[in-house]
Scaffold this active site. Structure first.
Site, mmCIF file in Angstrom:
data_model
loop_
_atom_site.group_PDB
_atom_site.id
_atom_site.type_symbol
_atom_site.label_atom_id
_atom_site.label_comp_id
_atom_site.label_asym_id
_atom_site.label_seq_id
_atom_site.Cartn_x
_atom_site.Cartn_y
_atom_site.Cartn_z
ATOM 1 C CG ASP A 117 -1.515 -1.236 1.022
ATOM 2 O OD1 ASP A 117 -2.701 -1.667 0.470
ATOM 3 O OD2 ASP A 117 -1.558 -2.021 2.242
ATOM 4 C CG HIS A 149 -3.022 -5.023 3.358
ATOM 5 N ND1 HIS A 149 -2.903 -4.738 2.448
ATOM 6 C CD2 HIS A 149 -3.987 -6.365 3.116
ATOM 7 C CE1 HIS A 149 -3.201 -5.219 1.329
ATOM 8 N NE2 HIS A 149 -3.396 -6.040 1.230
HETATM 9 P P1 NAX Z 1 -2.009 -18.409 -4.030
HETATM 10 O O1 NAX Z 1 -3.736 -19.234 -3.334
HETATM 11 O O2 NAX Z 1 -1.460 -18.083 -5.837
HETATM 12 O O3 NAX Z 1 -1.094 -18.875 -3.110
HETATM 13 C C1 NAX Z 1 -1.453 -19.304 -1.323
HETATM 14 C C2 NAX Z 1 -0.695 -20.218 -1.329
HETATM 15 O O4 NAX Z 1 -0.757 -21.192 0.206
HETATM 16 C C3 NAX Z 1 -1.434 -21.699 -1.884
HETATM 17 O O5 NAX Z 1 -0.423 -22.450 -2.262
HETATM 18 C C4 NAX Z 1 -1.797 -22.688 -1.120
HETATM 19 O O6 NAX Z 1 -1.220 -23.782 -0.587
HETATM 20 C C5 NAX Z 1 -0.552 -22.089 0.804
HETATM 21 N N1 NAX Z 1 -1.709 -22.045 1.551
HETATM 22 C C6 NAX Z 1 -2.451 -22.410 2.153
HETATM 23 N N2 NAX Z 1 -2.893 -23.063 3.541
HETATM 24 C C7 NAX Z 1 -1.415 -23.013 3.924
HETATM 25 C C8 NAX Z 1 -1.222 -23.370 4.661
HETATM 26 N N3 NAX Z 1 -2.107 -23.533 5.969
HETATM 27 N N4 NAX Z 1 -0.138 -23.303 5.172
HETATM 28 C C9 NAX Z 1 1.282 -23.317 3.653
HETATM 29 N N5 NAX Z 1 0.687 -23.426 2.650
HETATM 30 C C10 NAX Z 1 -0.681 -22.913 2.616
HETATM 31 O O7 NAX Z 1 -2.381 -16.802 -3.556
HETATM 32 P P2 NAX Z 1 -1.205 -15.534 -3.694
HETATM 33 O O8 NAX Z 1 -1.847 -14.909 -4.693
HETATM 34 O O9 NAX Z 1 0.045 -15.878 -3.275
HETATM 35 O O10 NAX Z 1 -1.205 -14.768 -1.941
HETATM 36 C C11 NAX Z 1 -1.532 -15.007 -0.562
HETATM 37 C C12 NAX Z 1 -1.585 -14.329 0.480
HETATM 38 O O11 NAX Z 1 -1.522 -13.310 0.160
HETATM 39 C C13 NAX Z 1 -3.572 -14.055 -0.007
HETATM 40 O O12 NAX Z 1 -4.188 -14.590 1.735
HETATM 41 C C14 NAX Z 1 -3.668 -12.783 -0.459
HETATM 42 O O13 NAX Z 1 -5.085 -12.363 -0.383
HETATM 43 C C15 NAX Z 1 -2.553 -11.993 -0.001
HETATM 44 N N6 NAX Z 1 -2.145 -9.799 -0.249
HETATM 45 C C16 NAX Z 1 -1.935 -9.797 1.283
HETATM 46 C C17 NAX Z 1 -1.150 -8.793 -0.182
HETATM 47 C C18 NAX Z 1 -0.804 -7.578 1.029
HETATM 48 O O14 NAX Z 1 -0.527 -6.796 0.650
HETATM 49 N N7 NAX Z 1 -1.033 -7.894 2.807
HETATM 50 C C19 NAX Z 1 -1.133 -8.727 -1.298
HETATM 51 C C20 NAX Z 1 -1.771 -9.829 -2.317
HETATM 52 C C21 NAX Z 1 -1.813 -10.188 -1.646
HETATM 53 O O15 NAX Z 1 -3.203 -10.303 -2.204
#
Ligand code: NAX
Length: 328
Positions: free
Chosen positions: A159, A187
């Protein structure tokens, strides 16, 4: 060369992971002289895909990448880690209520908090990127009683970077000319990107802009809704920029912020600026010697006050919700 650092990344087979791992492995956080040992956590069904990512990491032949270990057991993956980047989270899917989302993530972040508490190195720093990032950090922190709460932070650096980019575009300045940007709060769409203390080439940014309507109707909503705009355009949520911000945040936490500037990090509130203690709230912070401290003494105008309070109110609601679910 120096002794290796152990870095855990969760959700390593996801979109953000695909960008993040290569940056960490190439030395973007710890520099060219520090070997990195990556420890990658995924859920069991994603381990196959993660093996493919590890093949690509090998194929980069990064001189700074010492070793890679993967697994689905947080207790094992977090063993001895100095930095843990908690990226994996349960996304909100169709028909899921807010409470369901908090509960699903609650299960992940209570377990990971406990595992970090048992297994991580004494100097561990924990950065939470997975959403809802602030409250996930609060849950992990609350389940890791032996780790000082100052070692947890949630990511608002994306952000912050988005705000720098929007302000640069508006004023024609380069991002490098802008200092002292601040993201306050959650966020989420209630975050408050604040340019009243920012400086462009040493001049007050709000005075340079001199357009309160742009601040209220353009700048703040554009920054706060940028994630949704990227989903609309790309058909997938921001990933490379989120990874880049995760790197920026970790690097500055470890190596310090530049003199005369600060960054935004969501950290446990100590009551600064009247923000209730204990919630994980984004503040302007400086980092030095591996520790952050909240910038003190900023004058807060009425406009900022009300924005800062509404994003705090949302975080209090989230805290109360996870408290009533017994997660903290
Ligand atoms: P993806 O869905 O591509 O990847 C997430 C990964 O986490 C998947 O491979 C899944 O298998 C894995 N996962 C789920 N549960 C798990 C667990 N208990 N232990 C280990 N791995 C696990 O999501 P992606 O685009 O990589 O985003 C990841 C996270 O970042 C999401 O929650 C998303 O909302 C968040 N974001 C946060 C942002 C921020 O600025 N704070 C911005 C970008 C993003 O939206």
């Amino acid at each position: 060369s120096q002794s290796p650092v152990k870095v855990a990344v969760t959700g390593a087979a996801g979109q953000i992971g695909y960008s993040l791992l290569f940056r960490i492995a190439s030395g973007a956080v710890f520099g060219p002289d520090t070997p990195v040992q990556l420890r990658l956590l995924e859920i069991t069904p994603a381990l196959g895909a993660l093996e493919g990512v590890v093949m690509e990491l090998d194929d980069c032949a990064f001189p700074t990448l010492d070793s890679v270990e993967i697994g689905d057991d947080p207790r094992h993956i977090f063993d001895g880690v100095n930095l843990a980047l908690l990226v994996g989270a349960r996304p909100r899917t169709k028909g899921m209520e807010r409470g369901d989302l908090l509960e699903a993530n609650g299960a992940i972040f209570t377990a990971q908090g406990k595992a970090l508490n048992e297994a991580a190195a004494d100097d561990v720093k924990i950065g939470v990127t997975g959403n809802p990032a602030n409250t996930n950090a609060l849950i992990a922190m609350s389940n890791a009683p032996d780790i000082p709460s100052s070692r947890f932070s949630a990511l608002t650096r994306l952000d912050h970077n988005r705000a720098l980019s929007q302000l640069a575009a508006k004023t024609g300045a380069g991002v490098a000319d802008i200092r002292k940007m601040t993201i306050w709060g959650n966020h989420s769409a209630t975050q408050y990107p604040d340019i009243f203390h920012a400086e462009i080439g040493g001049q007050n940014a709000a005075e340079v802009v001199d357009d309160q309507a742009w601040i209220e109707n353009d700048f703040i909503p554009t920054v706060a809704k940028r994630g949704a705009a990227i989903i609309d355009a790309r058909g997938a949520s921001s990933a490379a920029s989120a990874a880049s911000a995760t790197i920026d945040a970790a690097r500055d936490w470890v190596h310090g912020t530049p003199d005369g500037d600060w960054v935004s990090m969501a950290v446990t509130s100590d009551g600064s600026y009247g923000i209730p203690e204990g919630i994980v709230y984004s503040f302007p912070v400086t980092c030095s010697g591996g520790e952050w401290s909240i910038v003190q003494g900023l004058d807060i105008n009425d406009f900022s006050r009300s924005r800062m309070d509404s994003t705090a109110a949302e975080l209090i609601e989230e805290r109360d919700a996870v408290r009533s679910l017994g997660l903290i």
